[in-house]
Motif scaffolding. Structure first.
Motif, PDB file in Angstrom:
ATOM      1  N   HIS A   1     -27.098 -59.986-112.157  1.00  0.00           N
ATOM      2  CA  HIS A   1     -26.051 -60.749-111.460  1.00  0.00           C
ATOM      3  C   HIS A   1     -24.800 -61.043-112.281  1.00  0.00           C
ATOM      4  O   HIS A   1     -23.852 -61.599-111.755  1.00  0.00           O
ATOM      5  CB  HIS A   1     -26.650 -62.058-110.915  1.00  0.00           C
TER       6      HIS A   1
ATOM      7  N   ASP B   1     -31.985 -67.911-110.794  1.00  0.00           N
ATOM      8  CA  ASP B   1     -31.955 -67.750-112.242  1.00  0.00           C
ATOM      9  C   ASP B   1     -31.252 -68.982-112.835  1.00  0.00           C
ATOM     10  O   ASP B   1     -30.460 -69.637-112.149  1.00  0.00           O
ATOM     11  CB  ASP B   1     -31.140 -66.485-112.533  1.00  0.00           C
ATOM     12  N   VAL B   2     -31.525 -69.303-114.094  1.00  0.00           N
ATOM     13  CA  VAL B   2     -30.908 -70.501-114.681  1.00  0.00           C
ATOM     14  C   VAL B   2     -29.395 -70.315-114.892  1.00  0.00           C
ATOM     15  O   VAL B   2     -28.651 -71.288-115.013  1.00  0.00           O
ATOM     16  CB  VAL B   2     -31.605 -70.883-116.016  1.00  0.00           C
ATOM     17  N   HIS B   3     -28.956 -69.055-114.911  1.00  0.00           N
ATOM     18  CA  HIS B   3     -27.530 -68.764-115.104  1.00  0.00           C
ATOM     19  C   HIS B   3     -26.860 -68.485-113.748  1.00  0.00           C
ATOM     20  O   HIS B   3     -27.492 -67.913-112.857  1.00  0.00           O
ATOM     21  CB  HIS B   3     -27.383 -67.538-116.012  1.00  0.00           C
TER      22      HIS B   3
ATOM     23  N   ASP C   1     -35.988 -68.022-116.193  1.00  0.00           N
ATOM     24  CA  ASP C   1     -35.414 -68.695-117.358  1.00  0.00           C
ATOM     25  C   ASP C   1     -35.108 -70.176-117.093  1.00  0.00           C
ATOM     26  O   ASP C   1     -34.505 -70.844-117.936  1.00  0.00           O
ATOM     27  CB  ASP C   1     -34.193 -67.935-117.921  1.00  0.00           C
TER      28      ASP C   1
ATOM     29  N   GLY D   1     -33.787 -63.207-115.325  1.00  0.00           N
ATOM     30  CA  GLY D   1     -33.994 -63.562-116.730  1.00  0.00           C
ATOM     31  C   GLY D   1     -35.319 -64.226-117.024  1.00  0.00           C
ATOM     32  O   GLY D   1     -35.989 -64.761-116.137  1.00  0.00           O
TER      33      GLY D   1
ATOM     34  N   TYR E   1     -36.757 -65.531-121.119  1.00  0.00           N
ATOM     35  CA  TYR E   1     -36.561 -65.267-122.554  1.00  0.00           C
ATOM     36  C   TYR E   1     -37.296 -66.273-123.435  1.00  0.00           C
ATOM     37  O   TYR E   1     -36.747 -66.746-124.429  1.00  0.00           O
ATOM     38  CB  TYR E   1     -35.055 -65.310-122.897  1.00  0.00           C
TER      39      TYR E   1
HETATM   40 ZN    ZN Z   1     -30.563 -65.809-116.627  1.00  0.00          ZN
END
Ligand code: ZN
Length: 303
Positions: A119, A158-160, A234, A275, A277
């Motif tokens: 994304h 996603d966290v982003h 994530d 993600g 990580y």
């Molecule tokens: Zn992410």
């Protein structure tokens, strides 16, 4: 049955000296095989040029495929050092996403790609481990190729923030972008999705799940024909790049909310990995395994 696209190049297409946790793909695949989870694994095709340019500038696509990106452009993407497989890896991952999109629509079921959810890729440049934006491309291609698909919903958890997706799709009213992410995190400059829900650092399960439920309930209109779910893990409390404090159980509840949304409306659903990580990476692998087991169960229930 849950069709999940996977290719070993997802791992070996990243150099072993890269800091990116490339082993996560093969670890997830091994675990799902060992546990005999009911999944119909599919091998992706290489994405075609004509499909890639549905979401990207031709010049950028050509430069990447021919190895002509500048060092600066490569640094913005990351994943270095690049090995000789990076181009095919990128095209297979996009091919996996397109394959999953077709499978979900044609069987009116759930399908997924064991990678993708890229994304942060923008129209004319890549960024944040993302080279081609499979979410935007799948949205465009589904509307172009299928008469029964007119409105697409992208749920990006996603966290982003899904900045690349938001910017590529900003003028496309038949594709709705919903991004729920940590506000103080990459990317520094956020783009405008149709619905952005920025979350404060350190948020825990209960509050997170409440906010998700409230927002997903607002997605009643227009009537969507397809859901694309970026299921990044994530947001996990053990992640090294996220700043939320969501437990493994909390992520399973999150996934269930999205699955339920699609089930209630009888919508085809495509799951993209996104993600994850954690250090060690096993925690992210566990959360992804949970996700794919939930997808497998979901497919078996609605069959
Ligand atoms: Zn992410």
């Amino acid at each position: 049955m849950f069709e999940l696209f996977y290719h070993p190049i997802y791992t070996y297409g990243i150099d072993k000296n890269s800091t990116f946790p490339r082993d996560r793909y093969k670890m997830i695949k091994n675990y799902l095989d060992e546990q005999k989870i009911i999944i119909n694994f599919q091998k992706p095709n290489l994405a075609k040029f004509e499909d890639i340019i549905l979401g990207h500038q031709e010049k950028y696509v050509t430069s990447f495929i021919h190895g002509l990106l500048t060092e600066k452009e490569k640094r913005r993407i990351g994943l270095q050092p690049w090995n000789e497989h990076i181009v095919n890896r990128t095209r297979y991952i996009l091919g996996g996403s397109i394959g999953a999109m077709k499978s979900a629509i044609e069987r009116n079921n759930i399908a997924g790609n064991m990678a993708g959810g890229t994304h942060h890729a923008h129209f004319s440049y890549g960024s944040g481990y993302c080279i081609f934006n499979d979410l935007a491309i799948c949205a465009f291609k589904s509307i172009k190729d299928y008469k029964n698909i007119n409105k697409v919903l992208i749920i990006d958890l996603d966290v982003h923030q899904g900045d690349g997706t938001a910017s590529i799709l900003k003028n496309h009213r038949n594709i709705f972008t919903f991004s729920m992410h940590c506000e103080n995190n990459f990317p520094l400059k956020k783009m405008k999705s149709d619905l952005d829900v920025p979350l404060t650092k350190g948020m825990k399960d209960n509050q997170y799940l409440d906010i998700l439920q409230k927002n997903i309930k607002t997605l009643k209109k227009p009537k969507f024909d397809l859901v694309l779910f970026q299921a990044g893990v994530d947001i996990l409390n053990k992640d090294s790049l996220g700043y939320l404090e969501i437990s493994r159980e909390g992520i399973k509840n999150r996934n269930e909310i999205v699955l339920e949304f699609a089930r209630e409306r009888d919508l085809p659903l495509v799951v993209f990995m996104g993600g994850g990580y954690s250090k060690p990476i096993q925690h992210s692998v566990d959360a992804f395994v949970d996700l794919f087991i939930q997808c497998s169960n979901y497919a078996n229930i609605i069959n």
